[in-house]
Scaffold this active site. Sequence first.
Site, short mmCIF file in Angstrom:
data_model
loop_
_atom_site.label_atom_id
_atom_site.label_comp_id
_atom_site.label_asym_id
_atom_site.label_seq_id
_atom_site.Cartn_x
_atom_site.Cartn_y
_atom_site.Cartn_z
N SER A 116 -25.23 10.32 -60.28
CA SER A 116 -25.14 9.19 -59.35
C SER A 116 -26.14 9.35 -58.22
O SER A 116 -26.38 8.40 -57.49
CB SER A 116 -23.73 9.04 -58.80
OG SER A 116 -23.13 10.29 -58.60
N HIS A 141 -26.43 5.48 -65.53
CA HIS A 141 -25.30 5.73 -64.63
C HIS A 141 -24.13 4.79 -64.91
O HIS A 141 -24.22 3.58 -64.68
CB HIS A 141 -25.78 5.60 -63.17
CG HIS A 141 -24.73 5.93 -62.17
ND1 HIS A 141 -24.58 5.27 -60.98
CD2 HIS A 141 -23.74 6.86 -62.19
CE1 HIS A 141 -23.56 5.78 -60.32
NE2 HIS A 141 -23.04 6.74 -61.03
N GLU A 165 -26.15 1.39 -64.80
CA GLU A 165 -27.47 1.34 -64.16
C GLU A 165 -28.45 2.14 -65.02
O GLU A 165 -28.17 3.27 -65.40
CB GLU A 165 -27.42 1.96 -62.76
CG GLU A 165 -26.58 1.15 -61.78
CD GLU A 165 -26.46 1.83 -60.41
OE1 GLU A 165 -26.62 1.13 -59.40
OE2 GLU A 165 -26.20 3.05 -60.34
N ASN A 202 -24.66 2.84 -55.34
CA ASN A 202 -24.33 3.78 -54.27
C ASN A 202 -25.18 3.56 -53.02
O ASN A 202 -24.77 3.95 -51.92
CB ASN A 202 -24.43 5.22 -54.76
CG ASN A 202 -23.19 5.60 -55.57
OD1 ASN A 202 -22.10 5.10 -55.29
ND2 ASN A 202 -23.35 6.44 -56.56
#
Length: 297
Positions: free
Chosen positions: A118, A139, A151, A189
């Site tokens: 991540s 991800h 992702e 994130n």
Amino acid sequence: MTIKKVGVLGCGLMGSGIAQVSATAGFDVISLEVDEKFIERGFAGIRKSLAKLAEKGKLNEPVDAILARLKGTTRKEDLADCDIIVEAIIENLAEKRKMFAAIDPIVKPSAIFASNTSSISITETMTATRRADRFVGLHFFNPVPLMNLVEVARTIVTSPEVLETVIAFGKKLGKTPVRTNDMPGFIVNRLLVPYLMDAIRAFEEGVGSVSDIDASMKLGCGYPMGPFTLLDFVGLDTTYYISIVMFDEFKEKRFASPSLLKRMVLAGWHGKKSGKGFYDWSDPAAPAPQDAALRGL
Ligand code: CAA
């Protein structure tokens, strides 16, 4: 480039989820772990999750047919004929580099390598191998069988053909792939971590209680979970680690970990998995907010 066999490194929460969705999508899957007992634990979680999905009529074939495509191993040699390797081991650059360097000479040269990290640099991880052009970030989100996003992160040397193959792979898993560049935190994130850090800062400053802040974002913004439930769910140690990597890269306060988060992680309050975080999870059906212990005086 055709993907038929998927190798998954690590059979923890994320690795087992990735193995599950890959087998469900019809791929042959082999999960690598350091010890049989971790494979057993991961596969038990997969069986439970598949049973739940079957009960809800969300599977196209019997659970046993899916499980038949899933194998576990502790031998790296068993990954040799995989078409794609998805790594989901511990979030530690040195460990990831060590693992990729070890499997690079074993796995066939045409295979694609992907990391489910991540926040760790894909560029820094890929240089442990001799296939930097066949290396991407992939991800997934927790819980993998339920969350629809993946992702796909390219580096400046990722081959366009590899990128497209991985995008197509993500779609075959039933996910919606989004494209992003290799930057810590990718898209989700980059936005989620400052929000979670701000929720903790708001709590530290006395803006509201754990349950009132959670209720506010759930009911006021329609989020499926409030920030503290989500923090406990993702893991405070994981979130703390991501914030450190992101702060180190961007040097911006919005990514910096609040003091409270650090103290909770040091005290072993890692969220739901450790039994305690912003809530006490002794009774998962009725998590008890920990305001008194956390704010004290
Ligand atoms: N497999 C199968 N079924 C599962 C499951 C799994 N792994 N996990 C949960 N379920 C089931 C539950 O048992 C439940 O079943 P019942 O309805 O039979 O009780 C059902 O799914 C729904 O669960 P909930 O009752 O908890 O209801 P929900 O509507 O809240 O859905 C959720 C759960 C999808 C997790 C939802 O709360 C949600 O979207 N939460 C936010 C999750 C999130 O933001 N994840 C991303 C975190 S960030 C990350 O992962 C990346 C990172 O880098 C940090």
